[in-house]
Design an enzyme around this catalytic site. Structure first.
Site, mmCIF file in Angstrom:
data_model
loop_
_atom_site.group_PDB
_atom_site.id
_atom_site.type_symbol
_atom_site.label_atom_id
_atom_site.label_comp_id
_atom_site.label_asym_id
_atom_site.label_seq_id
_atom_site.Cartn_x
_atom_site.Cartn_y
_atom_site.Cartn_z
ATOM 1 C CG ASP A 240 -2.099 0.955 1.009
ATOM 2 O OD1 ASP A 240 -2.087 1.716 0.007
ATOM 3 O OD2 ASP A 240 -3.015 0.956 1.848
ATOM 4 C CB ILE A 241 3.467 2.231 -2.211
ATOM 5 C CG1 ILE A 241 3.065 1.928 -3.666
ATOM 6 C CG2 ILE A 241 4.100 0.978 -1.572
ATOM 7 C CD1 ILE A 241 4.244 1.634 -4.584
ATOM 8 C CE LYS A 242 -4.169 4.978 0.036
ATOM 9 N NZ LYS A 242 -3.800 3.849 0.925
ATOM 10 N NE ARG A 243 6.162 5.504 -2.811
ATOM 11 C CZ ARG A 243 6.024 5.326 -1.492
ATOM 12 N NH1 ARG A 243 4.877 5.606 -0.893
ATOM 13 N NH2 ARG A 243 7.043 4.898 -0.764
ATOM 14 C CG ASP B 152 -2.665 6.525 2.812
ATOM 15 O OD1 ASP B 152 -3.759 6.239 3.329
ATOM 16 O OD2 ASP B 152 -1.998 5.715 2.159
#
Lengths: 309, 309
Positions: A103-106, B108
């Site tokens: 879960d890196i949301k890059r 996030d």
């Protein structure tokens, strides 16, 4: 990779993923003490405590679940020492046969997104050899930059047989601030969902695309609509448990084949021992509380799916 | 921190930032060879090559500029070894008196954004002491998750005297896919810009907010409109040089006080020696090519600002 995830879900009967989002405050005192005694009360000691904590949770739950989702921010907060534990956790979960959703949301512009994709899903070429950075199986991606920020990730998924979950509608209270705004009569999250379908249309396995979506458990009506809008995309559903989502709310995130969604719980599993419900396990046996919480979550979700038939 | 950035811009006369976005292919052969001979043709060797390359560029340019902007993706692509070099680069630039803008594009939900903010701008508490993870001065933040994804960063900025640049309108070709879409007659990037003003309204130094915006050089008309919409927000402008932006296009990103914008160039500076224009320096003296490219960029932008008066 989505085929492997589907196989894992079928084998375990558990369309769930355990969020390995450790905070130091969740780590039982005896583990903290052992780590601090050995490495000092510093970043190295804290990272070691989190590593021991992760390992015990994985050992206690890996046979029940198809996948884990480590949240990289919780490791990045400890700098390099934390990121080493992120990497070790990915490796350890692979050894245990688990699929790892980073879960890196890059997300960035073209060549920069490519660098992230290589670091997390692909291989970097140095001389005549290739090397992996973090080597997750799926990662989460932020779509704000548009197609040329996402396509480099899609390309690496194609080359490496890996997958993505694109943020469509997030679980947080203010997610609607931009995501819900109407554009030509459609919410922004609907436009993003259309792109998710487009980006993933050529990467199919067992009837589902390697390119899935994140849709929060906290907005079940939106989940229902997005399920229909993206029939072949897996939905990664955060927000179960601690954030308020329940199994009965999540039935419509699934397709009629019983597939199409995978529900995440983080705090509700990894810090289960802090809940009254699991207090009987005690802090010393926190991992058994986590195992029980996984079993309860599976029962809640599969019961809800059963009732809906 | 925005006050320090303004002081640095005034002192150097250079509203520019050098993007330390190293790719192995930019690193001159003699540096690669030395690193590979010492550490092997692997992640450690590649990271060492990038570290030596960064150091030489910083040594050759630090007296001309107020700030650098390392793009963390280029380090993350090499895993832990790359991230160690990111950390060393931040430290080294601090020793040279430079402000460091970490181009991390994180974002996030609440507590997870807080973890990123602590890791990159703040301090983590372990026992009775605090420790820094990466310790940049500013970071870039993705706004797709809305206020509760951004406010934890703002809070840490307030506590630590640091700053942000929020992605508003990015420089890439498909940035318009979502960012330009009209919502009640306003583009999404305008709505984000309004929030940038709101989020930053209480963190002011020398007339500017700690919370700035990213607006690409490649969309000068949008830059002009956003300059007016966010009069007290600094604009970080990527897309100069290699992506096509020129000094004359960027005049309207600045306020009448000559401040309010800082223009980034990455490849155009750090790989200047590969351009015909700077070929006379040769690969062996690549850092002198970078220094000349910085001087040319300063002349281009300050000349354009002078002409516009």
């Amino acid at each position: 990779m989505i085929g492997r995830l589907i196989d894992g879900i079928k084998k375990t009967g558990a369309p769930i993923v355990v969020g390995l989002d450790p905070k130091l405050e969740y780590v039982p005192k005896h583990i903290q003490k052992a780590a601090f005694d050995e490495f000092g009360e510093n970043l190295t000691g804290a990272a070691q405590a989190i590593w021991e904590y992760n390992k015990k949770i994985v050992d206690a739950t890996y046979d029940l679940i198809p996948a884990v989702k480590p949240q990289i921010a919780m490791y990045e907060t400890l700098g390099i020492e934390g990121l080493k534990v992120f990497q070790k956790t990915v490796e350890y979960c692979h050894e245990k046969g688990l699929i790892v959703i980073g879960d890196i949301k890059r997300g960035d512009i073209g060549s920069t997104s490519e660098a992230y994709a290589i670091g997390h899903l692909g291989k970097v070429k140095i001389g005549n050899q290739t090397f992996s950075g973090f080597d997750e199986d799926f990662v989460t991606v932020n779509p704000y930059l548009g197609s040329d920020g996402v396509k480099p990730f899609v390309k690496i998924c194609q080359e490496e047989n890996k997958g993505l979950f694109i943020l469509v509608k997030t679980s947080n209270p203010s997610s609607g601030e931009f995501q819900d705004r109407l554009i030509d009569g459609k919410a922004l999250y609907e436009l993003v969902a259309e792109k998710v379908v487009e980006w993933g249309s050529e990467l199919m396995e067992q009837g589902y695309s390697e390119i899935g979506a994140v849709v929060g458990a906290t907005y079940p009506e939106i989940g229902r609509a997005l399920r229909k809008a993206m029939p072949k995309s897996f939905i990664l559903v955060p927000g179960y448990g601690a954030q308020g989502g329940k199994g009965a709310d999540l039935v419509d995130y699934f397709n009629e084949d019983g597939l199409g969604a995978i529900v995440n719980s983080s705090r509700g599993i990894i810090a289960a021992y802090k809940q009254d419900k699991y207090a009987q396990f005690g802090e010393e046996h926190f991992e058994e509380a986590s195992r029980q919480a996984v079993q309860d979550m599976i029962a809640d979700i599969s019961g809800a799916l059963e009732n809906a038939k």
